[in-house]
Design an enzyme around this catalytic site. Structure first.
Site, short mmCIF file in Angstrom:
data_model
loop_
_atom_site.label_atom_id
_atom_site.label_comp_id
_atom_site.label_asym_id
_atom_site.label_seq_id
_atom_site.Cartn_x
_atom_site.Cartn_y
_atom_site.Cartn_z
N GLY A 271 0.80 -1.22 0.00
CA GLY A 271 0.00 0.00 0.00
C GLY A 271 0.83 1.27 0.00
O GLY A 271 2.06 1.23 0.05
N GLU A 294 7.07 -10.12 2.68
CA GLU A 294 6.41 -11.06 1.77
C GLU A 294 6.24 -10.50 0.37
O GLU A 294 6.01 -11.25 -0.56
CB GLU A 294 5.08 -11.54 2.34
CG GLU A 294 4.09 -10.43 2.57
CD GLU A 294 2.85 -10.92 3.29
OE1 GLU A 294 2.96 -11.79 4.16
OE2 GLU A 294 1.77 -10.42 2.96
O1 0RQ Z 1 -11.52 2.18 1.49
O2 0RQ Z 1 -10.73 1.41 -0.67
O3 0RQ Z 1 -13.12 2.00 -0.30
O4 0RQ Z 1 -11.36 3.79 -0.32
O5 0RQ Z 1 -10.14 0.88 3.86
O6 0RQ Z 1 -7.67 2.11 3.45
O7 0RQ Z 1 -6.29 3.98 4.26
O8 0RQ Z 1 -6.13 3.28 1.82
O9 0RQ Z 1 -5.19 1.90 3.72
O10 0RQ Z 1 -4.58 0.55 1.64
O11 0RQ Z 1 -3.15 0.60 3.75
O12 0RQ Z 1 -5.36 -0.58 3.70
C1 0RQ Z 1 -6.03 -2.59 6.73
C2 0RQ Z 1 -7.17 -2.62 4.53
C3 0RQ Z 1 -5.51 -0.83 5.06
C4 0RQ Z 1 -4.70 -3.18 4.67
C5 0RQ Z 1 -5.86 -2.32 5.25
C6 0RQ Z 1 -11.05 1.90 4.29
C7 0RQ Z 1 -10.62 3.11 3.49
C8 0RQ Z 1 -10.30 2.50 2.16
C9 0RQ Z 1 -8.14 1.17 2.54
P1 0RQ Z 1 -11.70 2.37 -0.09
P2 0RQ Z 1 -6.30 2.92 3.25
P3 0RQ Z 1 -4.49 0.61 3.11
C10 0RQ Z 1 1.00 -7.63 3.77
C11 0RQ Z 1 0.35 -7.65 5.10
C12 0RQ Z 1 -4.32 -6.65 6.28
C13 0RQ Z 1 -3.36 -7.53 5.52
C14 0RQ Z 1 -1.92 -7.17 5.75
C15 0RQ Z 1 -4.90 -4.67 4.89
C16 0RQ Z 1 -9.68 1.17 2.55
O13 0RQ Z 1 -3.50 -2.77 5.25
O14 0RQ Z 1 -5.65 -5.32 4.18
O15 0RQ Z 1 -1.55 -6.37 6.56
N1 0RQ Z 1 -4.22 -5.24 5.93
N2 0RQ Z 1 -1.08 -7.83 5.01
O16 0RQ Z 1 -11.68 4.04 3.43
C17 0RQ Z 1 -13.82 1.43 7.67
C18 0RQ Z 1 -12.02 2.02 9.04
C19 0RQ Z 1 -11.23 2.16 7.88
C20 0RQ Z 1 -11.82 1.90 6.64
C21 0RQ Z 1 -9.73 2.44 6.35
N3 0RQ Z 1 -11.52 2.25 10.25
N4 0RQ Z 1 -13.30 1.64 8.89
N5 0RQ Z 1 -13.10 1.52 6.53
N6 0RQ Z 1 -10.86 2.09 5.72
N7 0RQ Z 1 -9.94 2.51 7.67
C22 0RQ Z 1 0.14 -7.83 2.51
C23 0RQ Z 1 -0.32 -9.27 2.24
O17 0RQ Z 1 -0.61 -10.01 3.10
C24 0RQ Z 1 -0.43 -9.70 0.81
#
Ligand code: 0RQ
Length: 508
Positions: A271, A294
């Site tokens: 991200g 990863e």
């Molecule tokens: O929504 O896409 O509809 O706009 O979540 O949020 O701020 O762009 O952040 O892309 O870093 O994603 C946890 C999803 C964060 C990710 C998560 C909504 C926000 C937006 C994305 P839209 P941002 P990111 C290595 C490690 C788990 C897997 C992991 C993730 C969308 O980091 O999937 O870590 N992590 N893997 O609007 C409701 C909230 C929100 C929210 C953000 N509090 N409530 N919606 N959003 N905060 C990778 C692998 O394993 C492959």
């Protein structure tokens, strides 16, 4: 091209993708290659989606169970979900159509730590694997397989599947061979032995996959590039988050807890925030950093090119179009700085603990005590999945979570009284960072943590309400070790569900 298939026995098995998918029957468990945007079979998976769609259109209740490395390319994920024939999906997805099917209860989804997948399949938790579809970049004279741009669970799929379909992709540069380190020393208990990897660049395995040729039923040729992992330029918020992380590293170096030039091996999630942190490292005092992660994103290539990073180990490349181009054009340089491993090794708790990884992952929200929700919007609707974040967080030397302090144009606070779903517990989480600041909660009891998390990380518009919540929770009779007002703990989420915003006064 035939030049990539240097074994006659395999050459005789070349067929079209449409012929290859006939080996897949309704009810099968199908394991495919692919990790993030890299290494998804380009021809066989669309043909499989078609195969499923046609069978269903003609009245068959055709379904498969689908096992992968992590997410697969977004087009593939969408095509397969739209075909409506995935009964069960494991272990990770990050695509709107699949997400929709899961949240509508039309696709079962098992969301597990990525390091656990291979062992759980070996342990038989997912039953018999009928067919594996694995992209490779070539087949050697002696019938070994040269891996592609991701390794993921491919070693395991090739070992366990009854029938194997290989997709040989000649888009992948020849010079990729040798970039991989495929470790064959994992076993199930009670036969496990230590994994002898003590440095990020150690090679403990072999360059190719073994495969039993008798189980290879089809070979399909392709020359299609990986799909790109889209990236936008870091915005002010991600740069602010990155700035706090970099100040914190300097602070840890000064305190003697991190080596000055090289820190410790870095892991960062996918991200824009992760990319901004990587970009910021270029401007710091660091040389010869290492990464044990990863995925390799664009930011990592830049750091390798300018000498900030000496070596990066991962299980996949997740590059944008520009990044893929840069990588392919300069493969002879990058191959000396990158190793791709099976995900059971890239994410292995034993190695993460031994190397002392600095784990930096994204989150949806954290609560005032440091429990983190990475996966479930408002506690119920899946976003992506836990992925590898738990593998690195629980076992890391430093475990950090990064996020903007608000989401949806400020309607959602990422700091809440209690998270309605927990992926990473307060016992695992050490540092929380938003654009507002950084909360270092190591060594703090819950009652001290809450104040630090609110002051440092919450958006100012939500701070007063959070403080008021803790004040009243602490004052309540029998407040306990971790004070909460259970009737109110989800009031932010309830308000959002009711009114579309967590703000008590939406005019604010
Ligand atoms: O929504 O896409 O509809 O706009 O979540 O949020 O701020 O762009 O952040 O892309 O870093 O994603 C946890 C999803 C964060 C990710 C998560 C909504 C926000 C937006 C994305 P839209 P941002 P990111 C290595 C490690 C788990 C897997 C992991 C993730 C969308 O980091 O999937 O870590 N992590 N893997 O609007 C409701 C909230 C929100 C929210 C953000 N509090 N409530 N919606 N959003 N905060 C990778 C692998 O394993 C492959």
């Amino acid at each position: 091209s035939a030049g990539r298939i240097r074994n006659e026995n395999f050459r005789r098995k070349i067929v079209s993708a449409e012929e290859a998918v006939r080996y897949i029957r309704s009810g099968d468990t199908v394991a495919i290659s692919g990790f993030a945007s890299a290494g998804t079979p380009k021809r066989v998976t669309p043909a499989l989606a078609d195969h499923i769609r046609r069978a269903r259109a003609s009245g068959d209740d055709f379904t498969i169970n689908l096992l992968t490395g992590a997410s697969v390319s977004a087009e593939t994920e969408r095509l397969l979900a739209e075909a409506d024939g995935i009964a069960l999906r494991m272990p990770y997805q990050a695509e709107p159509t699949a997400r929709g099917r899961i949240n509508d209860g039309r696709m079962d989804y098992v969301d597990i730590h990525l390091s656990h997948v291979a062992q759980q399949v070996w342990e038989g938790y997912y039953g018999h694997v009928d067919v594996a579809v694995v992209e490779v970049s070539g087949i050697t004279e002696s019938g070994e397989l040269i891996p592609a741009t991701s390794v993921g669970n491919n070693k395991t799929w090739l070992d366990v599947a009854e029938k194997i379909v290989l997709e040989v992709n000649s888009w992948i540069p020849d010079a990729m061979s040798g970039v991989h380190d495929i470790y064959y020393g994992t076993a199930l208990p009670p036969h496990r032995t230590p994994i002898q990897l003590t440095d990020v660049e150690d090679r403990i395995g072999q360059e190719t996959f073994r495969v039993d040729p008798a189980r290879v039923v089809a070979v399909v040729e392709t020359e299609v590039s990986d799909s790109a992992n889209p990236l936008t330029a870091p915005d002010a918020t991600s740069q602010a988050i990155a700035g706090h992380v970099l100040d914190f590293f300097a602070h840890e170096v000064a305190a003697g807890r991190l080596p000055a030039d090289t820190l410790l091996p870095l892991q960062s999630g996918i991200g824009n925030v992760a990319n901004a942190v990587l970009a910021g490292l270029s401007d710091g005092p660091y040389r010869g950093l290492t990464c044990y992660s990863e995925v390799i994103q664009d930011g990592m290539l830049e750091l390798i090119a300018n000498g900030t990073v000496r070596y990066a180990s991962s299980t996949a490349l997740a590059l944008s179009e520009a990044g893929l181009d840069e990588f392919v054009r300069n493969i002879d340089f990058y191959r000396n700085h990158i190793v791709l491993r099976p995900q059971e090794i890239s994410n292995h708790p034993e190695i993460v603990r031994r190397l002392g990884i600095i784990a930096m992952n994204g989150m949806l929200e954290a609560d005032i005590y440091g429990n983190v929700n990475s996966t479930h919007v408002m506690g119920t609707r899946i976003m992506n999945g836990i992925g590898g974040s738990g593998d690195f967080t629980r076992n890391g030397y430093l475990s950090m979570f990064l996020s903007p302090s608000t989401a949806r144009n400020g309607a959602i606070s990422s700091i809440v009284p209690m998270v309605p779903h927990v992926d990473h517990t307060e016992h695992d989480v050490q540092v929380i960072v938003t654009e507002q600041g950084l909360a270092d909660v190591r060594g703090l009891s819950p009652r001290r943590r809450s104040r630090v998390v609110i002051e440092r990380c919450a958006h100012p518009d939500f701070r007063a309400e959070l403080h008021d919540y803790v004040d009243r929770a602490e004052a309540a009779p029998g407040a306990g070790q971790t004070p909460h007002l259970l009737g109110e703990a989800f009031s932010f989420h309830e308000r959002f569900t009711r009114t579309g915003t967590m703000r008590a006064n939406p005019e604010q």
